[in-house]
Write an enzyme that holds these catalytic residues in place. Structure first.
Site, mmCIF file in Angstrom:
data_model
loop_
_atom_site.group_PDB
_atom_site.id
_atom_site.type_symbol
_atom_site.label_atom_id
_atom_site.label_comp_id
_atom_site.label_asym_id
_atom_site.label_seq_id
_atom_site.Cartn_x
_atom_site.Cartn_y
_atom_site.Cartn_z
ATOM 1 C CB CYS A 111 -0.975 0.003 1.082
ATOM 2 S SG CYS A 111 -1.953 -1.412 1.465
ATOM 3 C CG HIS A 235 -3.658 3.050 1.864
ATOM 4 N ND1 HIS A 235 -3.849 2.724 0.865
ATOM 5 C CD2 HIS A 235 -3.679 2.071 2.670
ATOM 6 C CE1 HIS A 235 -4.155 1.317 0.779
ATOM 7 N NE2 HIS A 235 -3.994 1.076 1.816
ATOM 8 C CG ASN A 265 -6.623 -1.506 1.032
ATOM 9 O OD1 ASN A 265 -6.074 -0.756 0.211
ATOM 10 N ND2 ASN A 265 -6.211 -1.692 2.115
HETATM 11 N N1 ACO Z 1 -18.754 -9.206 8.321
HETATM 12 C C1 ACO Z 1 -19.307 -9.597 9.737
HETATM 13 N N2 ACO Z 1 -18.645 -9.941 10.676
HETATM 14 C C2 ACO Z 1 -17.380 -10.049 10.552
HETATM 15 C C3 ACO Z 1 -16.511 -9.847 9.454
HETATM 16 C C4 ACO Z 1 -17.457 -9.342 8.200
HETATM 17 N N3 ACO Z 1 -16.905 -9.264 7.080
HETATM 18 N N4 ACO Z 1 -15.210 -9.715 9.428
HETATM 19 C C5 ACO Z 1 -15.139 -10.165 10.813
HETATM 20 N N5 ACO Z 1 -16.272 -10.330 11.499
HETATM 21 C C6 ACO Z 1 -16.409 -10.549 12.935
HETATM 22 C C7 ACO Z 1 -15.295 -11.450 13.418
HETATM 23 O O1 ACO Z 1 -15.452 -12.647 13.156
HETATM 24 C C8 ACO Z 1 -15.283 -11.065 14.858
HETATM 25 O O2 ACO Z 1 -16.645 -11.938 15.350
HETATM 26 P P1 ACO Z 1 -16.300 -12.410 16.963
HETATM 27 O O3 ACO Z 1 -16.474 -11.346 17.744
HETATM 28 O O4 ACO Z 1 -17.530 -13.106 17.042
HETATM 29 O O5 ACO Z 1 -15.204 -13.025 16.988
HETATM 30 C C9 ACO Z 1 -16.167 -9.483 14.858
HETATM 31 O O6 ACO Z 1 -16.672 -9.325 13.374
HETATM 32 C C10 ACO Z 1 -15.047 -8.341 15.071
HETATM 33 O O7 ACO Z 1 -14.188 -8.679 14.250
HETATM 34 P P2 ACO Z 1 -12.560 -7.692 14.399
HETATM 35 O O8 ACO Z 1 -11.455 -8.443 13.625
HETATM 36 O O9 ACO Z 1 -12.311 -7.710 16.071
HETATM 37 O O10 ACO Z 1 -13.114 -6.472 13.796
HETATM 38 P P3 ACO Z 1 -12.508 -5.122 13.731
HETATM 39 O O11 ACO Z 1 -13.379 -3.996 14.242
HETATM 40 O O12 ACO Z 1 -11.048 -5.108 14.092
HETATM 41 O O13 ACO Z 1 -12.336 -4.848 12.192
HETATM 42 C C11 ACO Z 1 -11.128 -4.927 10.314
HETATM 43 C C12 ACO Z 1 -11.877 -5.696 11.226
HETATM 44 C C13 ACO Z 1 -12.269 -4.043 9.387
HETATM 45 C C14 ACO Z 1 -10.336 -5.748 9.201
HETATM 46 C C15 ACO Z 1 -10.006 -3.877 10.909
HETATM 47 O O14 ACO Z 1 -9.617 -4.461 11.845
HETATM 48 C C16 ACO Z 1 -9.384 -2.943 10.029
HETATM 49 O O15 ACO Z 1 -9.544 -2.248 9.102
HETATM 50 N N6 ACO Z 1 -7.777 -3.308 10.161
HETATM 51 C C17 ACO Z 1 -6.939 -2.820 9.281
HETATM 52 C C18 ACO Z 1 -6.683 -3.666 8.384
HETATM 53 C C19 ACO Z 1 -6.299 -3.114 6.950
HETATM 54 O O16 ACO Z 1 -6.726 -1.914 6.697
HETATM 55 N N7 ACO Z 1 -5.768 -3.762 6.025
HETATM 56 C C20 ACO Z 1 -5.306 -3.598 4.883
HETATM 57 C C21 ACO Z 1 -4.048 -3.435 4.262
HETATM 58 S S1 ACO Z 1 -3.015 -2.382 5.284
HETATM 59 C C22 ACO Z 1 -3.202 -1.184 5.506
HETATM 60 O O17 ACO Z 1 -3.746 -0.635 4.472
HETATM 61 C C23 ACO Z 1 -3.185 -0.191 6.772
#
Ligand code: ACO
Length: 308
Positions: A111, A235, A265
């Site tokens: 990214c 980003h 993204n």
């Molecule tokens: N739909 C429904 N539920 C979901 C989904 C989905 N698509 N994905 C995960 N869940 C559930 C999980 O299973 C979890 O359930 P549980 O509590 O029963 O275990 C719950 O939702 C919470 O999941 P978390 O992973 O804790 O959710 P979080 O609030 O952290 O959000 C996310 C997840 C959106 C991926 C976030 O952590 C994030 O954006 N992280 C950064 C990652 C990123 O942007 N990566 C891209 C490249 S790196 C960069 O560009 C910075």
């Protein structure tokens, strides 16, 4: 005289995949995706290759810059999803554009690829080794997304953005800070020919902390204050990452550009697409101070402060 973004262009595939479409593929909901990420839909390259997207974005940037491919002496293409193992996608683009004078190579910095590319381009321009550079960020992430993994497949999209850079203008790259830390590689990676694997929660915190640090460093280097910044173009990974970053930098969200709702993204393509759209919407004008920042697999991250 400094580095000027003389032209911008972008390309996003026609095929739109909405959150409601995703509800039919994995156990997710529009409500979950919207509130956790800000994404409503993303583009999927069904017909287009990476090269097609990079080519279309580049043609637009050339037209905008009032230059032609023959005027370019260097092509840098940032991507983690090339069409071929080798040669570099930049070489295929060089041939398709007919940019006969240019040498060409790819940058692999996930990214942060567009910002790393900007740093390289700027060095080549300042040292006089290049006169006009084409910098492209292009991704076909849909081909490395596991469409049965709801924790990642909702996040990513395809697209390309391009910039024509030269010394011949009023713009300036005032300062930049680039970082990598390979000890974090397991937080975000794909095996060879494999799917994206990600530890979302850890990445979220690292992204906010690291981008805030380099943004502050770049601002200090130039000796301006956050109040002087016209627009932050981060980003586009997650709207909550952008909100947390804005809070850490004490910058109002009105000064943070986001189009994540439309594209998700798109990795290396996200900043140039956002720059194009910010300018089109009148939020980015010549002379503005614009702060770019990114973080991605590697881990890699960085910030650049430009006078646009
Ligand atoms: N739909 C429904 N539920 C979901 C989904 C989905 N698509 N994905 C995960 N869940 C559930 C999980 O299973 C979890 O359930 P549980 O509590 O029963 O275990 C719950 O939702 C919470 O999941 P978390 O992973 O804790 O959710 P979080 O609030 O952290 O959000 C996310 C997840 C959106 C991926 C976030 O952590 C994030 O954006 N992280 C950064 C990652 C990123 O942007 N990566 C891209 C490249 S790196 C960069 O560009 C910075």
């Amino acid at each position: 005289m400094g580095i000027t973004i003389k032209g911008l262009g972008y390309y996003t595939p026609n095929k739109i995949l909405t959150n409601f479409d995703l509800e039919k593929i994995v156990d997710t909901s529009d409500e979950w995706i919207t509130t956790r990420t800000g994404i409503k839909e993303r583009r999927i390259a069904e017909e287009e290759s990476l090269l097609d997207m990079a080519y279309n974005a580049s043609l637009m940037a050339f037209e905008d810059a009032r230059l032609e491919p023959k005027d370019i002496d260097l092509i840098i293409l940032a991507t983690l999803t090339p069409d071929l193992g080798f040669p570099a996608s930049a070489c295929l683009l060089q041939a398709k554009l007919g940019a006969g004078k240019a040498y060409a190579f790819d940058v692999s910095a996930a990214c942060s690829g567009f910002l790393y590319g900007l740093e390289i381009a700027s060095s080549m321009l300042i040292t006089g080794k290049s006169k006009n550079v084409l910098l492209v960020g292009a991704e076909k992430l849909s081909q490395i997304v596991d469409w049965s993994d709801r924790s990642t497949c909702v996040l990513f999209g395809d697209g390309a953005g391009a910039a024509v850079l030269s010394l011949d203008g009023d713009g300036e790259l005032l300062a930049s800070v680039m970082r990598s830390d390979g000890s974090y590689w397991e937080i975000l990676y794909a095996e060879k020919c494999g799917y994206i694997k990600m530890k979302g929660k850890e990445l979220f915190k690292l992204a906010v902390r690291s981008m805030a640090e380099v943004c502050e460093e770049v601002i200090r280097k130039v000796g301006v204050s956050m109040k002087d910044i016209s627009l932050v173009v981060p980003h586009q990974a997650n709207i909550r990452i952008m909100q947390a970053l804005a809070e850490k930098l004490s910058i109002p969200m009105e000064k943070v550009y986001s189009n994540i709702q439309k594209y998700g993204n798109t990795s290396a393509a996200s900043i140039p697409i956002a720059l194009y759209e910010a300018r089109r919407e009148g939020r980015l004008k010549r002379g503005d101070l614009v702060l770019l920042t990114a973080m991605g697999g590697g881990l890699t991250w960085g910030a650049s402060l430009l006078r646009f």
